[in-house]
Design an enzyme around this catalytic site. Structure first.
Site, PDB file in Angstrom:
ATOM      1  N   ASP A 137       0.808  -1.219   0.000  1.00 57.25           N
ATOM      2  CA  ASP A 137       0.000   0.000   0.000  1.00 57.25           C
ATOM      3  C   ASP A 137       0.847   1.278   0.000  1.00 57.25           C
ATOM      4  O   ASP A 137       0.451   2.294   0.572  1.00 57.25           O
ATOM      5  CB  ASP A 137      -0.977   0.013   1.192  1.00 57.25           C
ATOM      6  CG  ASP A 137      -1.852  -1.221   1.225  1.00 57.25           C
ATOM      7  OD1 ASP A 137      -2.152  -1.750   0.141  1.00 57.25           O
ATOM      8  OD2 ASP A 137      -2.225  -1.661   2.328  1.00 57.25           O
ATOM      9  N   HIS A 190      -4.725  -1.700  -5.658  1.00 57.29           N
ATOM     10  CA  HIS A 190      -3.959  -0.542  -6.117  1.00 57.29           C
ATOM     11  C   HIS A 190      -4.937   0.570  -6.497  1.00 57.29           C
ATOM     12  O   HIS A 190      -5.693   0.444  -7.465  1.00 57.29           O
ATOM     13  CB  HIS A 190      -3.054  -0.936  -7.295  1.00 57.29           C
ATOM     14  CG  HIS A 190      -2.022  -1.970  -6.913  1.00 57.29           C
ATOM     15  ND1 HIS A 190      -1.115  -2.493  -7.793  1.00 57.29           N
ATOM     16  CD2 HIS A 190      -1.757  -2.562  -5.719  1.00 57.29           C
ATOM     17  CE1 HIS A 190      -0.335  -3.364  -7.152  1.00 57.29           C
ATOM     18  NE2 HIS A 190      -0.711  -3.426  -5.897  1.00 57.29           N
TER      19      HIS A 190
HETATM   20  P1  GDP Z   1      -0.690   0.285  -3.580  1.00 56.53           P
HETATM   21  O1  GDP Z   1      -1.316  -0.977  -3.139  1.00 56.53           O
HETATM   22  O2  GDP Z   1       0.784   0.314  -3.318  1.00 56.53           O
HETATM   23  O3  GDP Z   1      -1.008   0.671  -4.985  1.00 56.53           O
HETATM   24  O4  GDP Z   1      -1.293   1.436  -2.645  1.00 56.53           O
HETATM   25  P2  GDP Z   1      -2.826   1.588  -2.176  1.00 56.53           P
HETATM   26  O5  GDP Z   1      -3.597   2.173  -3.279  1.00 56.53           O
HETATM   27  O6  GDP Z   1      -3.337   0.346  -1.564  1.00 56.53           O
HETATM   28  O7  GDP Z   1      -2.658   2.587  -0.978  1.00 56.53           O
HETATM   29  C1  GDP Z   1      -2.019   3.820  -1.109  1.00 56.53           C
HETATM   30  C2  GDP Z   1      -2.727   4.796  -0.187  1.00 56.53           C
HETATM   31  O8  GDP Z   1      -1.972   5.964  -0.041  1.00 56.53           O
HETATM   32  C3  GDP Z   1      -4.069   5.216  -0.744  1.00 56.53           C
HETATM   33  O9  GDP Z   1      -4.940   5.440   0.338  1.00 56.53           O
HETATM   34  C4  GDP Z   1      -3.749   6.525  -1.475  1.00 56.53           C
HETATM   35  O10 GDP Z   1      -4.833   7.372  -1.586  1.00 56.53           O
HETATM   36  C5  GDP Z   1      -2.673   7.095  -0.577  1.00 56.53           C
HETATM   37  N1  GDP Z   1      -1.653   7.903  -1.246  1.00 56.53           N
HETATM   38  C6  GDP Z   1      -0.782   7.477  -2.206  1.00 56.53           C
HETATM   39  N2  GDP Z   1       0.073   8.465  -2.509  1.00 56.53           N
HETATM   40  C7  GDP Z   1      -0.250   9.525  -1.727  1.00 56.53           C
HETATM   41  C8  GDP Z   1       0.313  10.833  -1.551  1.00 56.53           C
HETATM   42  O11 GDP Z   1       1.308  11.208  -2.169  1.00 56.53           O
HETATM   43  N3  GDP Z   1      -0.315  11.642  -0.645  1.00 56.53           N
HETATM   44  C9  GDP Z   1      -1.383  11.240   0.080  1.00 56.53           C
HETATM   45  N4  GDP Z   1      -1.911  12.091   0.958  1.00 56.53           N
HETATM   46  N5  GDP Z   1      -1.920  10.017  -0.048  1.00 56.53           N
HETATM   47  C10 GDP Z   1      -1.355   9.167  -0.936  1.00 56.53           C
HETATM   48  P1  IMO Z   2      -0.810  -4.259  -2.299  1.00 55.93           P
HETATM   49  O1  IMO Z   2      -0.349  -4.816  -3.621  1.00 55.93           O
HETATM   50  C1  IMO Z   2      -0.884  -4.634   2.023  1.00 55.93           C
HETATM   51  C2  IMO Z   2      -0.907  -8.696   3.645  1.00 55.93           C
HETATM   52  C3  IMO Z   2      -2.166  -9.128   4.391  1.00 55.93           C
HETATM   53  C4  IMO Z   2      -1.564 -10.111   5.374  1.00 55.93           C
HETATM   54  C5  IMO Z   2      -0.478 -10.795   4.559  1.00 55.93           C
HETATM   55  C6  IMO Z   2      -0.913 -12.109   3.923  1.00 55.93           C
HETATM   56  O2  IMO Z   2      -2.100  -3.530  -2.371  1.00 55.93           O
HETATM   57  O3  IMO Z   2       0.280  -3.486  -1.640  1.00 55.93           O
HETATM   58  P2  IMO Z   2      -2.460 -12.723   1.835  1.00 55.93           P
HETATM   59  O4  IMO Z   2      -3.902 -12.451   1.576  1.00 55.93           O
HETATM   60  O5  IMO Z   2      -1.535 -12.189   0.806  1.00 55.93           O
HETATM   61  O6  IMO Z   2      -2.184 -14.158   2.150  1.00 55.93           O
HETATM   62  O7  IMO Z   2      -2.139 -11.943   3.211  1.00 55.93           O
HETATM   63  O8  IMO Z   2      -0.130  -9.889   3.536  1.00 55.93           O
HETATM   64  N1  IMO Z   2      -1.141  -8.195   2.276  1.00 55.93           N
HETATM   65  C7  IMO Z   2      -1.087  -6.899   1.938  1.00 55.93           C
HETATM   66  N2  IMO Z   2      -0.899  -5.798   2.687  1.00 55.93           N
HETATM   67  N3  IMO Z   2      -1.007  -4.522   0.688  1.00 55.93           N
HETATM   68  C8  IMO Z   2      -1.162  -5.616  -0.079  1.00 55.93           C
HETATM   69  O9  IMO Z   2      -1.140  -5.575  -1.429  1.00 55.93           O
HETATM   70  C9  IMO Z   2      -1.253  -6.879   0.543  1.00 55.93           C
HETATM   71  N4  IMO Z   2      -1.443  -8.133   0.090  1.00 55.93           N
HETATM   72  C10 IMO Z   2      -1.357  -8.934   1.160  1.00 55.93           C
HETATM   73  O10 IMO Z   2      -2.775  -8.039   5.031  1.00 55.93           O
HETATM   74  O11 IMO Z   2      -0.950  -9.424   6.430  1.00 55.93           O
HETATM   75 MG    MG Z   3      -2.774  -1.675  -1.817  1.00 56.17          MG
END
Ligand code: GDP
Ligand code: IMO
Ligand code: MG
Length: 506
Positions: A47, A75
């Site tokens: 994330d 994502h």
């Molecule tokens: P990913 O799984 O790595 O693609 O990331 P996610 O989408 O799951 O989570 C990223 C989180 O950070 C989301 O809640 C976004 O809205 C937030 N986010 C990402 N970049 C920024 C940033 O530069 N500023 C702020 N304030 N929030 C961000």
């Molecule tokens: P993105 O791509 C954050 C975490 C789960 C759990 C552990 C195992 O959005 O960054 P799983 O379902 O994979 O067997 O869970 O990994 N986890 C993530 N945490 N971002 C993710 O994906 C995750 N994918 C799995 O919360 O702790």
């Molecule tokens: Mg994510």
């Protein structure tokens, strides 16, 4: 130059050319047409905003490729005024001229993928530019059941990811096929249904206790197994047109000049081998895995991008050295596998501004989660929040050979000026029983016992700039410090959740 020496050089060049062509069995001209591949991964616990950075960079590539994980990823994208979380589809899909490929190393949930495609098609047409590897592993109904029954200790996303990868390794057992690949579903429609049902009933019999209310509820929520299997197989057939059966397809494209960006899911801290085992996902998340699992040989590799968040998060169980409120936060966020303290719960019970001004680190963590909207894109669970951990970041950059770093949520660091903290907190070293470490210890038990050594950088004010030139000296100093401590250049900083809110830094 004399005519003799010119002819001599020409002959040498021609001979060399011939030798080269014989050696590599390829016309030399093709060498100059060769494309390349870059890899982008998360450096913390997932994330980090990987999807946003991939979407930002996508225009410079022909194809975005997922090589690990499946529906556990979430994502986030802001597109056409909507917020969309992509789980299985690569993050370049909103670029109309960029292709998307789910490679062999992924685990595919057909039913959910079909639903995701329907959602995405409302915004963009994916015809002729979306592909699925025929050797990807299929997530079967019993994988999801098993994960939901057993995944609480780790806090999995409940998508059947661990059991699917486990079955990939098990292959076939006692006459039962465990690893069903995409092509098998398409060419053995009836036979495969029996395999799925049989695998499901086996898990039901061996691991499910129907007298346990929680188990019974899970089984009930999944519904009749025959119906689950019918939906799976019919979704697979609807997706048949996207399935790519040529193992050399991606290699051929890159050999012919195409540029590929591998999009990592999860992150370095969640790698099945080198993450905080057992609190990890079940796939390889490190950069090198792109080439083991992504259907392309490593000879095309050019650069590695790493993505991190300036205020870190972790969802699920496991050590998190820089977490605000440490154990209290972990217990709170993982209660009832994250369902106890949802976004709605926190909005109803707490005032984020008040908590931010607290002296208690746990409360500051809650406030940062609420202000940043840090709830799982896949599960809605509260994300545990923490300070930027430079030891972890340096370690992940070195381990993965990161060339360029993208640091998201730099804008959120301004929130610290509304706390009682004396500056922007940074974890600069680890203290394990009085011994100072500048690396991440491999033992998860050790990691859980570490006290972070924290230093404070000058507070920053809210960022209004759209380019580097407009950034305050505090931000520039902070980035310089991070680059120095981590040993990696910052290529861009995120100052908001949208891809337009990234300032290219170097
Ligand atoms: P990913 O799984 O790595 O693609 O990331 P996610 O989408 O799951 O989570 C990223 C989180 O950070 C989301 O809640 C976004 O809205 C937030 N986010 C990402 N970049 C920024 C940033 O530069 N500023 C702020 N304030 N929030 C961000
Ligand atoms: P993105 O791509 C954050 C975490 C789960 C759990 C552990 C195992 O959005 O960054 P799983 O379902 O994979 O067997 O869970 O990994 N986890 C993530 N945490 N971002 C993710 O994906 C995750 N994918 C799995 O919360 O702790
Ligand atoms: Mg994510």
């Amino acid at each position: 130059m004399s005519r003799f020496s010119t002819s001599f050089i020409l002959v040498v060049l021609l001979v060399q050319n011939q030798i080269l062509e014989n050696l590599i069995n390829l016309p030399v001209a093709a060498l100059f047409m060769r494309g390349y591949s870059d890899v982008l991964i998360g450096l913390q616990y997932g994330d980090e905003g990987k999807g946003k950075i991939v979407a930002l960079l996508a225009k410079s590539y022909d194809l975005i490729v997922r090589f690990n994980g499946g529906g556990n990823a979430g994502h986030t994208h802001y597109f056409g005024g909507s917020r969309i979380a992509l789980h299985q589809i690569p993050s370049g899909i909103f670029e109309p001229n960029v292709g998307s490929y789910i490679a062999s190393g992924c685990v595919v949930n057909f039913e959910r993928l079909l639903a995701e495609i329907v959602d995405v098609q409302q915004f963009v047409d994916i015809t002729d530019r979306f592909f699925i590897a025929s050797q990807a592993t299929v997530v079967q109904p019993h994988h999801v059941l098993f994960d939901k029954i057993t995944g609480n200790d780790i806090g999995t996303t409940g998508n059947g990811i661990g059991p699917a990868y486990a079955d990939r390794a098990l292959r076939k057992i006692g006459g039962r096929l465990k690893n069903v690949q995409v092509h098998y579903v398409l060419s053995n429609a009836e036979n495969v249904k029996e395999i799925f049902v049989d695998n499901y009933n086996y898990v039901l019999e061996k691991f499910v206790d129907m007298s346990d209310e929680k188990h019974a509820k899970i089984v009930d929520s999944l519904g009749d197994v025959r119906q689950q299997v019918e939906r799976l197989v019919s979704s697979a057939h609807e997706l048949k047109k996207y399935v790519c059966t040529d193992q050399l397809w991606l290699e051929g494209l890159v050999r012919g000049g195409k540029k590929v960006l591998f999009e990592g899911a999860q992150a370095a801290g969640l790698d099945v081998v080198t993450g905080n085992v057992p609190y990890v996902t079940s796939s390889h998340t490190n950069a090198g895995a792109a080439y083991a699992e992504g259907d392309l040989p490593p000879k095309y590799h050019r650069k590695t991008f790493g993505v991190a968040k300036a205020i870190e998060t972790r969802v699920g169980a496991g050590p998190f050295v820089s977490e605000f409120g440490r154990l209290a936060s972990e217990i709170y966020c993982t209660k009832d596998n994250g369902r106890a303290h949802s976004a709605e719960f926190e909005r109803f019970h707490y005032n984020a501004d008040e908590l931010l001004n607290s002296r208690d680190h746990f409360e500051i963590g809650v406030a940062l989660r609420m202000i940043g909207g840090e709830y799982g894109a896949t599960t809605g669970r509260p994300r545990r929040t923490g300070m930027l951990d430079l030891v972890q970041l340096r370690h992940a950059c070195r381990y993965n050979g990161v060339d360029e770093l993208y640091l998201n949520k730099v804008d959120s660091l301004a929130d610290f000026s509304r706390t009682k903290l004396s500056g922007v907190p940074l974890v600069v070293a680890y203290d394990l029983d009085g011994k100072i470490l500048d690396y991440v210890p491999p033992s998860t038990e050790d990691l859980g016992m570490i006290n972070p050594v924290i230093e404070y950088a000058s507070h920053i004010s809210p960022i209004a700039a759209k380019e580097r030139g407009g950034l305050s000296s505090e931000v520039i100093q902070l980035i310089a410090r991070i680059e120095q401590e981590v040993g990696c250049a910052v290529a861009g900083i995120g100052v908001g959740p949208c891809r337009e809110q990234v300032i290219f830094y170097h």
